[in-house]
Design a protein around this motif. Structure first.
Motif, PDB file in Angstrom:
ATOM      1  N   CYS A   1       0.876  -1.180   0.000  1.00 23.77           N
ATOM      2  CA  CYS A   1       0.000   0.000   0.000  1.00 23.77           C
ATOM      3  C   CYS A   1       0.907   1.222   0.000  1.00 23.77           C
ATOM      4  O   CYS A   1       1.762   1.360   0.873  1.00 23.77           O
ATOM      5  CB  CYS A   1      -0.923   0.023   1.212  1.00 23.77           C
ATOM      6  SG  CYS A   1      -2.006   1.470   1.227  1.00 23.77           S
ATOM      7  N   ALA A   2       0.720   2.085  -0.983  1.00 18.66           N
ATOM      8  CA  ALA A   2       1.616   3.234  -1.137  1.00 18.66           C
ATOM      9  C   ALA A   2       1.080   4.494  -0.480  1.00 18.66           C
ATOM     10  O   ALA A   2       1.703   5.538  -0.529  1.00 18.66           O
ATOM     11  CB  ALA A   2       1.848   3.490  -2.620  1.00 18.66           C
ATOM     12  N   LYS A   3      -0.093   4.380   0.138  1.00 21.22           N
ATOM     13  CA  LYS A   3      -0.687   5.575   0.741  1.00 21.22           C
ATOM     14  C   LYS A   3      -0.037   5.895   2.089  1.00 21.22           C
ATOM     15  O   LYS A   3       0.421   5.010   2.789  1.00 21.22           O
ATOM     16  CB  LYS A   3      -2.186   5.363   0.951  1.00 21.22           C
ATOM     17  CG  LYS A   3      -2.925   5.116  -0.345  1.00 21.22           C
ATOM     18  CD  LYS A   3      -4.406   5.433  -0.181  1.00 21.22           C
ATOM     19  CE  LYS A   3      -5.163   5.252  -1.474  1.00 21.22           C
ATOM     20  NZ  LYS A   3      -5.632   3.880  -1.648  1.00 21.22           N
ATOM     21  N   ASN A   4      -0.066   7.160   2.428  1.00 21.83           N
ATOM     22  CA  ASN A   4       0.422   7.551   3.753  1.00 21.83           C
ATOM     23  C   ASN A   4      -0.632   7.193   4.796  1.00 21.83           C
ATOM     24  O   ASN A   4      -1.824   7.242   4.516  1.00 21.83           O
ATOM     25  CB  ASN A   4       0.671   9.055   3.809  1.00 21.83           C
ATOM     26  CG  ASN A   4       1.927   9.441   3.060  1.00 21.83           C
ATOM     27  OD1 ASN A   4       2.722   8.587   2.673  1.00 21.83           O
ATOM     28  ND2 ASN A   4       2.099  10.727   2.840  1.00 21.83           N
ATOM     29  N   HIS A   5      -0.171   6.858   5.980  1.00 20.19           N
ATOM     30  CA  HIS A   5      -1.148   6.569   7.034  1.00 20.19           C
ATOM     31  C   HIS A   5      -1.757   7.872   7.543  1.00 20.19           C
ATOM     32  O   HIS A   5      -1.122   8.927   7.522  1.00 20.19           O
ATOM     33  CB  HIS A   5      -0.524   5.752   8.167  1.00 20.19           C
ATOM     34  CG  HIS A   5       0.742   6.290   8.750  1.00 20.19           C
ATOM     35  ND1 HIS A   5       0.854   7.558   9.264  1.00 20.19           N
ATOM     36  CD2 HIS A   5       1.958   5.720   8.915  1.00 20.19           C
ATOM     37  CE1 HIS A   5       2.068   7.733   9.727  1.00 20.19           C
ATOM     38  NE2 HIS A   5       2.775   6.639   9.520  1.00 20.19           N
TER      39      HIS A   5
ATOM     40  N   VAL B   1      -1.421   0.075  15.319  1.00 19.06           N
ATOM     41  CA  VAL B   1      -0.694   0.124  14.048  1.00 19.06           C
ATOM     42  C   VAL B   1      -1.290   1.218  13.163  1.00 19.06           C
ATOM     43  O   VAL B   1      -2.503   1.436  13.168  1.00 19.06           O
ATOM     44  CB  VAL B   1      -0.714  -1.218  13.268  1.00 19.06           C
ATOM     45  CG1 VAL B   1       0.022  -2.306  14.014  1.00 19.06           C
ATOM     46  CG2 VAL B   1      -2.121  -1.645  12.922  1.00 19.06           C
ATOM     47  N   PRO B   2      -0.442   1.899  12.404  1.00 21.23           N
ATOM     48  CA  PRO B   2      -0.923   2.986  11.532  1.00 21.23           C
ATOM     49  C   PRO B   2      -1.399   2.463  10.172  1.00 21.23           C
ATOM     50  O   PRO B   2      -0.783   1.567   9.594  1.00 21.23           O
ATOM     51  CB  PRO B   2       0.326   3.854  11.362  1.00 21.23           C
ATOM     52  CG  PRO B   2       1.475   2.907  11.479  1.00 21.23           C
ATOM     53  CD  PRO B   2       1.029   1.793  12.390  1.00 21.23           C
ATOM     54  N   LEU B   3      -2.483   3.026   9.683  1.00 21.84           N
ATOM     55  CA  LEU B   3      -3.052   2.615   8.398  1.00 21.84           C
ATOM     56  C   LEU B   3      -3.542   3.827   7.610  1.00 21.84           C
ATOM     57  O   LEU B   3      -3.786   4.886   8.187  1.00 21.84           O
ATOM     58  CB  LEU B   3      -4.255   1.688   8.627  1.00 21.84           C
ATOM     59  CG  LEU B   3      -4.000   0.319   9.246  1.00 21.84           C
ATOM     60  CD1 LEU B   3      -5.333  -0.349   9.535  1.00 21.84           C
ATOM     61  CD2 LEU B   3      -3.140  -0.551   8.359  1.00 21.84           C
ATOM     62  N   CYS B   4      -3.730   3.620   6.308  1.00 23.35           N
ATOM     63  CA  CYS B   4      -4.363   4.647   5.488  1.00 23.35           C
ATOM     64  C   CYS B   4      -5.877   4.585   5.736  1.00 23.35           C
ATOM     65  O   CYS B   4      -6.372   3.656   6.380  1.00 23.35           O
ATOM     66  CB  CYS B   4      -4.059   4.415   4.016  1.00 23.35           C
ATOM     67  SG  CYS B   4      -4.839   2.942   3.328  1.00 23.35           S
ATOM     68  N   ALA B   5      -6.609   5.550   5.206  1.00 26.42           N
ATOM     69  CA  ALA B   5      -8.061   5.608   5.432  1.00 26.42           C
ATOM     70  C   ALA B   5      -8.751   4.360   4.895  1.00 26.42           C
ATOM     71  O   ALA B   5      -9.609   3.776   5.550  1.00 26.42           O
ATOM     72  CB  ALA B   5      -8.631   6.848   4.768  1.00 26.42           C
ATOM     73  N   GLU B   6      -8.342   3.928   3.722  1.00 20.78           N
ATOM     74  CA  GLU B   6      -9.000   2.786   3.086  1.00 20.78           C
ATOM     75  C   GLU B   6      -8.841   1.524   3.924  1.00 20.78           C
ATOM     76  O   GLU B   6      -9.804   0.814   4.204  1.00 20.78           O
ATOM     77  CB  GLU B   6      -8.398   2.581   1.698  1.00 20.78           C
ATOM     78  CG  GLU B   6      -9.060   1.489   0.896  1.00 20.78           C
ATOM     79  CD  GLU B   6      -8.308   1.219  -0.404  1.00 20.78           C
ATOM     80  OE1 GLU B   6      -8.325   0.082  -0.863  1.00 20.78           O
ATOM     81  OE2 GLU B   6      -7.689   2.165  -0.932  1.00 20.78           O
ATOM     82  N   HIS B   7      -7.620   1.236   4.348  1.00 22.04           N
ATOM     83  CA  HIS B   7      -7.398   0.031   5.139  1.00 22.04           C
ATOM     84  C   HIS B   7      -7.891   0.193   6.571  1.00 22.04           C
ATOM     85  O   HIS B   7      -8.320  -0.759   7.199  1.00 22.04           O
ATOM     86  CB  HIS B   7      -5.916  -0.359   5.104  1.00 22.04           C
ATOM     87  CG  HIS B   7      -5.521  -0.919   3.765  1.00 22.04           C
ATOM     88  ND1 HIS B   7      -4.582  -0.325   2.950  1.00 22.04           N
ATOM     89  CD2 HIS B   7      -5.979  -2.000   3.106  1.00 22.04           C
ATOM     90  CE1 HIS B   7      -4.481  -1.041   1.833  1.00 22.04           C
ATOM     91  NE2 HIS B   7      -5.308  -2.057   1.903  1.00 22.04           N
TER      92      HIS B   7
END
Ligand code: ZN
Length: 91
Positions: A39-43, A62-68
Motif C-alpha cells: 500500500c503506497a498511501k500515507n497513514h 498500528v498505523p493505516l491509510c483511510a481505506e485500510h
C-alpha cells in the motif's frame, strides 16, 4: 504478519487520529506509509490489533491509510517491519 483486528465500533475517526499521534510518539520508526504490504498511501489513522501468537493477548496500535483503516475485515496482513506499539503507555 497476520494480526487480528479488534472490534472498534465505539472508536471515532477523531480517536483513530489521536491513536496515530500516539503511535508516532512512541514508535522509533519514522515510517510514513500505511502498514499494509504494497500500500503506497500515507497513514492517517491508527487502529487496535492483536497478534494471534501472543499468549498475553496484548493490544497494539498500528498505523493505516483511510481505506485500510476503515476496512471491516477481522484479520489484517501487515508488513513484518511495522513497529507494534502496545497501548497503555502514558503520554
Ligand atoms: Zn493502506
Amino acid at each position: 504478519m497476520l494480526v487480528s483486528r479488534l472490534s472498534e465500533e465505539s472508536i471515532t475517526q477523531k480517536a483513530k487520529e489521536n491513536w496515530l499521534s500516539y503511535w508516532k510518539y512512541f514508535s522509533k520508526s519514522s515510517h510514513e506509509k500505511c502498514s499494509v504490504p504494497n500500500c503506497a498511501k500515507n497513514h492517517n489513522q491508527a487502529i487496535f490489533v492483536a497478534d494471534p501468537n501472543d499468549q498475553q493477548e496484548s493490544i497494539y496500535v498500528v498505523p493505516l491509510c483511510a481505506e485500510h483503516g476503515n476496512n471491516e475485515s477481522n484479520q489484517l496482513e501487515i508488513q513484518d517491519n511495522v513497529e507494534l506499539v502496545p497501548i497503555g503507555f502514558t503520554l
